[in-house]
Design a protein around this motif. Structure first.
Motif, PDB file in Angstrom:
ATOM      1  N   ASP A   1      22.104  90.327  69.637  1.00  0.00           N
ATOM      2  CA  ASP A   1      23.441  90.449  70.217  1.00  0.00           C
ATOM      3  C   ASP A   1      24.479  89.619  69.472  1.00  0.00           C
ATOM      4  O   ASP A   1      25.665  89.959  69.470  1.00  0.00           O
ATOM      5  N   ILE A   2      24.058  88.519  68.840  1.00  0.00           N
ATOM      6  CA  ILE A   2      25.027  87.735  68.068  1.00  0.00           C
ATOM      7  C   ILE A   2      25.083  88.189  66.606  1.00  0.00           C
ATOM      8  O   ILE A   2      25.742  87.554  65.778  1.00  0.00           O
ATOM      9  N   GLY A   3      24.372  89.287  66.297  1.00  0.00           N
ATOM     10  CA  GLY A   3      24.514  89.899  64.979  1.00  0.00           C
ATOM     11  C   GLY A   3      23.514  89.473  63.933  1.00  0.00           C
ATOM     12  O   GLY A   3      23.752  89.663  62.729  1.00  0.00           O
ATOM     13  N   MET A   4      22.373  88.938  64.347  1.00  0.00           N
ATOM     14  CA  MET A   4      21.358  88.542  63.370  1.00  0.00           C
ATOM     15  C   MET A   4      20.382  89.681  63.112  1.00  0.00           C
ATOM     16  O   MET A   4      20.153  90.539  63.974  1.00  0.00           O
ATOM     17  N   LYS A   5      19.786  89.674  61.909  1.00  0.00           N
ATOM     18  CA  LYS A   5      18.784  90.676  61.518  1.00  0.00           C
ATOM     19  C   LYS A   5      17.407  90.043  61.618  1.00  0.00           C
ATOM     20  O   LYS A   5      17.172  88.963  61.081  1.00  0.00           O
ATOM     21  N   LEU A   6      16.491  90.715  62.316  1.00  0.00           N
ATOM     22  CA  LEU A   6      15.198  90.131  62.650  1.00  0.00           C
ATOM     23  C   LEU A   6      14.101  90.555  61.682  1.00  0.00           C
ATOM     24  O   LEU A   6      14.004  91.726  61.305  1.00  0.00           O
ATOM     25  N   PHE A   7      13.279  89.585  61.296  1.00  0.00           N
ATOM     26  CA  PHE A   7      12.118  89.813  60.447  1.00  0.00           C
ATOM     27  C   PHE A   7      10.925  89.082  61.059  1.00  0.00           C
ATOM     28  O   PHE A   7      11.102  88.113  61.798  1.00  0.00           O
ATOM     29  N   TYR A   8       9.721  89.529  60.726  1.00  0.00           N
ATOM     30  CA  TYR A   8       8.520  88.969  61.337  1.00  0.00           C
ATOM     31  C   TYR A   8       7.524  88.557  60.256  1.00  0.00           C
ATOM     32  O   TYR A   8       7.298  89.282  59.292  1.00  0.00           O
ATOM     33  N   MET A   9       6.944  87.361  60.425  1.00  0.00           N
ATOM     34  CA  MET A   9       5.979  86.826  59.468  1.00  0.00           C
ATOM     35  C   MET A   9       4.937  86.017  60.211  1.00  0.00           C
ATOM     36  O   MET A   9       5.133  85.631  61.369  1.00  0.00           O
ATOM     37  N   THR A  10       3.847  85.715  59.517  1.00  0.00           N
ATOM     38  CA  THR A  10       2.919  84.714  60.023  1.00  0.00           C
ATOM     39  C   THR A  10       3.500  83.338  59.682  1.00  0.00           C
ATOM     40  O   THR A  10       4.313  83.212  58.759  1.00  0.00           O
ATOM     41  N   PRO A  11       3.089  82.281  60.387  1.00  0.00           N
ATOM     42  CA  PRO A  11       3.580  80.939  60.055  1.00  0.00           C
ATOM     43  C   PRO A  11       3.269  80.535  58.616  1.00  0.00           C
ATOM     44  O   PRO A  11       4.099  79.904  57.952  1.00  0.00           O
ATOM     45  N   SER A  12       2.091  80.898  58.113  1.00  0.00           N
ATOM     46  CA  SER A  12       1.731  80.513  56.741  1.00  0.00           C
ATOM     47  C   SER A  12       2.595  81.245  55.718  1.00  0.00           C
ATOM     48  O   SER A  12       2.993  80.661  54.700  1.00  0.00           O
ATOM     49  N   GLU A  13       2.874  82.518  55.964  1.00  0.00           N
ATOM     50  CA  GLU A  13       3.760  83.264  55.068  1.00  0.00           C
ATOM     51  C   GLU A  13       5.149  82.634  55.063  1.00  0.00           C
ATOM     52  O   GLU A  13       5.765  82.464  54.000  1.00  0.00           O
TER      53      GLU A  13
END
Length: 285
Positions: free
Chosen positions: A161-173
């Motif tokens: 809602d505040i305009g950020m683009k979401l990405f997903y990773m493992t903590p180690s990555e």
């Protein structure tokens, strides 16, 4: 919605300003070890009031941990203990493996979302916060499968809602990539600043001769040691690996210059110029 920001500095304060614009009915509580920071945060409208931890967290729908990463690992279990049954806690730390490992040991792990906004400046404290810091930037979420659906959806919705683009990773990555694209650049800037200050004792001469190129390269050396020393420590294995790779290229570049090998020097710079295409592609996303 009640939102508590623990650590009302650049990131926490900027997030509060951006979220306030999208959620005008939300109430913001601030928790900060510095009385001065708390007063400034209220004066700037970052939070509605500053409360003790014990009062703020139990009445919060969302708790944002925006402190240095060494403080996050100490606070996280306590926040989870005090969180209401419907509440969610999200951290904004620049490292993730240690923080996620701490979270994994807590019985209320599912109410935690591990996040890292890829945004910042060399400035710190509530006076540095501004609404435009986060919109348009990337947010990395780690171990999303360990968060309950309600907590994950809340965090994703707020940041989208505040305009950020979401990405997903493992903590180690996350920690490996950040060592190269963020942590190494800060170390380089600190080292450059020290090199110039040590060699050029006359600070006025530095000021008179410093170009915009020098200023932009060394800008990160103004960053808070209290924030960055714990980051380097928590991500020390990846940072050490990145530094070793960087030092290897510096030594090769030095050898080319010492040996007056213009073709090798040119080759280094020509290969590095590829970064322009990479960065242009990122900016067009």
């Amino acid at each position: 919605m009640n939102i508590t920001i623990i650590g009302i500095g650049l990131l926490g304060g900027s997030m509060a300003l951006a979220v306030k614009e999208k959620y005008p009915k939300a109430r913001f509580f601030g928790v900060d070890a510095s009385v001065v920071h708390g007063q400034l945060a209220v004066a700037k409208g970052l939070v509605d009031e500053v409360l003790p931890f014990e009062q703020a967290v139990p009445q919060s729908d969302l708790v944002v941990l925006a402190t240095p990463v060494n403080t996050i690992i100490n606070l996280l279990p306590t926040v989870l203990d005090a969180l209401p049954w419907h509440g969610t806690v999200v951290d904004l730390g620049s490292t993730k493996e240690t923080i996620c490992a701490i979270a994994d040991t807590h019985p209320r792990r599912a109410q935690f979302v591990a996040a890292h906004p890829m945004a910042g400046t060399e400035n710190s404290g509530p006076g540095a916060a501004f609404r435009e810091l986060l919109p348009g930037k990337n947010l990395i979420i780690c171990d999303r499968e360990k968060s309950n659906p309600d907590s994950l959806t809340l965090v994703e919705s707020v940041f989208r809602d505040i305009g950020m683009k979401l990405f997903y990773m493992t903590p180690s990555e996350h920690d490996l990539h950040l060592a190269y694209v963020s942590h190494l650049s800060h170390i380089s800037s600190f080292a450059l600043g020290l090199t110039v200050l040590e060699k050029e004792k006359d600070e006025q001469a530095i000021f008179d001769m410093a170009s915009t190129g020098f200023s932009s390269t060394v800008r990160l050396a103004k960053s808070s040691p209290a924030m960055w020393a714990p980051i380097f420590d928590q991500n020390r294995q990846n940072v050490s690996r990145a530094l070793a790779d960087y030092i290897q290229f510096l030594e090769q570049f030095k050898a080319a210059i010492d040996g007056q090998d213009l073709s090798q020097s040119y080759d280094f710079m020509n290969r590095a110029n590829v970064i322009r295409r990479v960065l242009d592609g990122i900016e067009k996303r």
